[in-house]
Design a protein around this motif. Structure first.
Motif, mmCIF file in Angstrom:
data_model
loop_
_atom_site.group_PDB
_atom_site.id
_atom_site.type_symbol
_atom_site.label_atom_id
_atom_site.label_comp_id
_atom_site.label_asym_id
_atom_site.label_seq_id
_atom_site.Cartn_x
_atom_site.Cartn_y
_atom_site.Cartn_z
ATOM 1 N N GLN A 134 14.074 -7.864 0.887
ATOM 2 C CA GLN A 134 12.478 -8.318 1.055
ATOM 3 C C GLN A 134 11.654 -7.452 1.319
ATOM 4 O O GLN A 134 10.354 -7.693 1.109
ATOM 5 N N ARG A 135 12.132 -6.262 1.741
ATOM 6 C CA ARG A 135 11.000 -5.162 1.848
ATOM 7 C C ARG A 135 10.818 -4.404 0.536
ATOM 8 O O ARG A 135 9.820 -3.877 0.075
ATOM 9 N N ALA A 136 12.208 -4.456 -0.260
ATOM 10 C CA ALA A 136 11.866 -3.766 -1.457
ATOM 11 C C ALA A 136 11.107 -4.351 -2.472
ATOM 12 O O ALA A 136 10.214 -3.762 -3.325
ATOM 13 N N TYR A 137 10.851 -5.744 -2.314
ATOM 14 C CA TYR A 137 9.807 -6.473 -3.120
ATOM 15 C C TYR A 137 8.611 -6.038 -3.028
ATOM 16 O O TYR A 137 7.821 -5.684 -3.996
ATOM 17 N N PRO A 138 7.939 -5.858 -1.844
ATOM 18 C CA PRO A 138 6.386 -5.603 -1.886
ATOM 19 C C PRO A 138 6.273 -4.101 -2.299
ATOM 20 O O PRO A 138 5.205 -3.661 -2.779
ATOM 21 N N LEU A 139 7.246 -3.013 -2.148
ATOM 22 C CA LEU A 139 7.376 -1.724 -2.418
ATOM 23 C C LEU A 139 7.358 -1.894 -3.904
ATOM 24 O O LEU A 139 6.392 -0.913 -4.314
ATOM 25 N N LEU B 29 0.883 -1.239 -0.032
ATOM 26 C CA LEU B 29 -0.018 -0.006 -0.178
ATOM 27 C C LEU B 29 0.756 1.456 -0.024
ATOM 28 O O LEU B 29 0.693 2.357 -0.521
ATOM 29 N N VAL B 30 1.919 1.191 0.554
ATOM 30 C CA VAL B 30 3.001 2.316 0.816
ATOM 31 C C VAL B 30 3.540 2.685 -0.817
ATOM 32 O O VAL B 30 3.633 3.799 -1.195
ATOM 33 N N GLY B 31 4.090 1.537 -1.396
ATOM 34 C CA GLY B 31 4.459 1.602 -2.648
ATOM 35 C C GLY B 31 3.394 2.299 -3.743
ATOM 36 O O GLY B 31 3.766 2.988 -4.425
ATOM 37 N N ALA B 32 2.226 1.747 -3.382
ATOM 38 C CA ALA B 32 1.111 2.277 -4.246
ATOM 39 C C ALA B 32 0.955 3.360 -4.097
ATOM 40 O O ALA B 32 0.723 4.511 -5.109
ATOM 41 N N GLY B 33 0.848 4.015 -3.179
ATOM 42 C CA GLY B 33 0.645 5.380 -2.660
ATOM 43 C C GLY B 33 1.684 6.344 -3.051
ATOM 44 O O GLY B 33 1.203 7.423 -3.601
ATOM 45 N N MET B 34 2.888 5.921 -2.726
ATOM 46 C CA MET B 34 4.129 6.998 -3.193
ATOM 47 C C MET B 34 4.023 7.021 -4.860
ATOM 48 O O MET B 34 4.299 8.074 -5.108
ATOM 49 N N THR B 35 3.792 5.755 -5.237
ATOM 50 C CA THR B 35 3.855 5.871 -6.801
ATOM 51 C C THR B 35 2.827 6.657 -7.346
ATOM 52 O O THR B 35 2.873 7.662 -8.246
#
Length: 633
Positions: free
Chosen positions: A426-431, A395-401
């Motif tokens: 491991q964290r970069a993958y979901p982002l 969700l953070v990656g979607a919001g930032m994008t």
């Protein structure tokens, strides 16, 4: 295949006929792309500890504390400025690619016979996105073709999949700028290519499924038919800030690309560089003479007078009111020349900003600050809610994008953070998965701004992109065992850390040579494509299966296939190729030094021949140095 051992690692073989697994280290083998778990004294994927080499806060006096706060504020301001320039340079880079290859991209879309092949459509999506360096631009071209009736939604689905792959090359190129340090490069390249592997694996599963069942088309059509969707306006978020700078440098008329793709012959002679930013179009109805009644606009608007036939037609005339104010508005250069200039400048600014950002982050993220940031980004929720952390990262990656309105910008920004060890892979993958969703939500809002007659098709294409990424996440994220992109990216990171030239080979092959090969075979017909592709795919599947069995169940294989030692070394190891690359590099460096020596010698000769007579051995040594080096090589 076994191969590609990093320097300093020995290979162990178990003798006899027992069924024990061989304890080789296939660190850089194709087997490593299946399972790279191996015992090591120190895990290279552990995040490094960023130590604070400065004076502790408690040891500072009041003046020192104020000074440190001021320095931190200045560093933060400079970091934001560099990030702003980095984002703007990506925007300019996209415009440069459109000027250089945009018309070619429009021409590629015109061949509907080739597009009828799903695999060719996928490759065209990849190539066009590489040419324009923007998935939103290539998607808008597809939407305009669907809206005009030149392309059906079913044929557009594989192209949308291809745009998803093509847009992931940007952060992979960004990772190449960190090749100076092996450990940093290992993490950065893996953090970038985890996005690539997710896209490739998703296409590998969903493209055959789409061809067989029409899954994406049918589901999105059901959504469109079920909801009464009203037109709206796409929001401008980060563009409001970045357009101030980018529009003062270059502004493009992107409608030209759509006109070329839809077959407008007049668009070929138009420039992509926008000259007039404010125009007025006046439409008036006038009497015109036509050859006969059949050429009239309608029977009610047609009359004759003797030998002449008249009708009423709407004539539109555009008046130019205000010129644009960017740098290239009055420059008498071709689109190609302007594109090459912007390409060179934007790459220079992008690489410079990236290097400075990494240096600045390294100086800022130390001590307690680093510990806090790393804990926030990489720590999971307490049991039993640890699984929620990854979905929050999505969700953070979607919001930032959604805020920056570009998945390339977001993934390129987190790549150096993965490299220096602030964010784990491991964290970069979901982002990265979230960034895929974020860029599709922007496309959905943009599609909702379409006119009413084209809203349905435009929105369905955007929903296809969204559903494709959601389906990929369902395939490759919820169950930890299915997170193959992380394991594949780590294996590739290990290879590129040992052989850094392999990173360039990966980018050139996966994003250029392979798509061009498939596209060329598509032009020859689907029979040729199937005839060539099927044996190659079957051969690769056999190799992967043998590699897995060599690792897991060697007793199931014949004795000859329990290792690849029966093959020549160059066929199952990168070590011989590494020596070839090193030899070529050494020869090139030697030639450069020799040429420089010849230039210095020529300059010395211009000063006079006195020194040559006084010290003849000096020039003899200079002439023989290259021959000695080449003999040693």
């Amino acid at each position: 295949m076994d191969a590609l051992k990093p320097p300093g690692r020995a290979k162990e073989h178990n003798e006899g006929n027992d069924c024990k697994m061989q304890k080789g280290t296939p660190a850089d083998s194709t087997l490593a792309l299946v399972d790279d778990a191996r015992p090591e004294e120190e895990d290279p994927w552990d995040l490094p500890e960023l130590k604070d080499t400065g004076v502790p806060w408690s040891a500072l006096d009041t003046k020192g504390k104020v000074l440190r706060v001021l320095v931190s504020v200045v560093k933060l301001a400079v970091l934001l400025g560099l990030l702003y320039m980095f984002i703007c340079s990506l925007d300019i880079l996209s415009s440069a690619f459109q000027l250089v290859g945009g018309k070619a991209a429009g021409d590629i879309f015109q061949d509907n016979v080739v597009l009828s092949n799903p695999l060719a459509g996928l490759v065209i999506g990849v190539l066009v996105t590489l040419l324009v360096q923007s998935s939103s631009t290539s998607s808008s071209i597809v939407v305009s073709m669907v809206s005009s009736g030149l392309l059906t939604v079913q044929l557009a689905v594989p192209i949308i999949m291809g745009t998803n792959i093509g847009t992931s090359v940007t952060n992979t190129l960004v990772a190449m700028t960190q090749a100076g340090d092996r450990s940093v490069f290992r993490r950065a390249f893996a953090g970038a290519t985890v996005h690539d592997f997710f896209n490739w694996l998703s296409v590998l599963v969903l493209l055959p499924l789409e061809v067989a069942t029409g899954y994406l088309y049918e589901v999105t059509k059901l959504i469109i038919d079920s909801f009464q969707i009203q037109s709206g306006e796409a929001p401008d978020l980060l563009n409001v800030i970045t357009d101030v700078l980018t529009d003062s440098i270059i502004k493009l008329d992107k409608s030209v690309l759509s006109e070329i793709a839809t077959g407008d012959p007049t668009a070929r002679n138009k420039s992509l560089i926008k000259k007039w930013c404010k125009t007025y179009t006046n439409t008036s109805t006038v009497n015109v003479t036509v050859p006969g009644p059949e050429n009239c606009t309608s029977s009610s608007m047609c009359w004759t007078d003797g030998n002449y036939t008249f009708t009423l037609k709407n004539i539109s005339q555009t008046y130019n009111i205000k010129k644009c104010d960017h740098l290239f508005v009055d420059v008498n250069l071709s689109d190609l020349a302007v594109g090459l200039i912007l390409l060179a400048l934007s790459l220079l600014v992008l690489c410079s900003c990236l290097l400075l950002i990494v240096k600045l982050l390294n100086s800022m993220l130390k001590g307690q600050v680093a510990m806090i940031i790393k804990k926030i980004l990489n720590t999971d929720f307490p049991f039993p809610f640890g699984w929620v952390t990854g979905y929050i990262a999505i969700l953070v990656g979607a919001g930032m994008t959604f805020i920056v309105q570009s998945s390339s910008v977001f993934t390129s920004a987190i790549t150096p953070l993965v490299g220096i060890g602030v964010i784990s892979i491991q964290r970069a993958y979901p982002l990265s998965l979230g960034s895929n969703i974020g860029t599709t939500t922007t496309a959905i809002l943009a599609a909702m701004a379409s006119p009413g007659d084209t809203l349905g098709n435009a929105l369905q294409i955007a929903l296809v992109h969204f559903l494709f990424n959601i389906s990929g996440i369902i395939l490759w994220y919820p169950i930890p065992f299915t997170r193959f992109p992380i394991r594949l990216a780590k294996a590739l990171g290990n290879i590129t850390a040992s052989y850094r030239w392999f990173a360039a080979v990966y980018i050139i092959f996966c994003f250029f040579l392979l798509p061009l090969l498939v596209f060329s075979l598509s032009l020859a017909g689907w029979q040729v494509l199937v005839g060539v592709a099927c044996p190659l795919v079957a051969f690769l599947i056999i190799i992967v299966v043998i590699n897995v069995l060599q690792k897991r169940k060697p007793e199931c294989l014949p004795a000859a296939l329990r290792s690849w030692d029966f093959l020549p070394l160059w066929a199952h190891s990168l070590e011989p190729w590494d020596k070839v690359v090193g030899l070529i590099t050494a020869k090139c460096c030697c030639c450069c030094k020799c040429c420089k020596g010849d230039e210095d010698k020529g300059q010395d000769n211009k000063k006079g021949h006195t020194e040559a007579y006084d010290n003849p051995a000096m020039y003899a040594d200079r002439e023989n140095v290259c021959s000695v080096k080449m003999t040693k090589l």
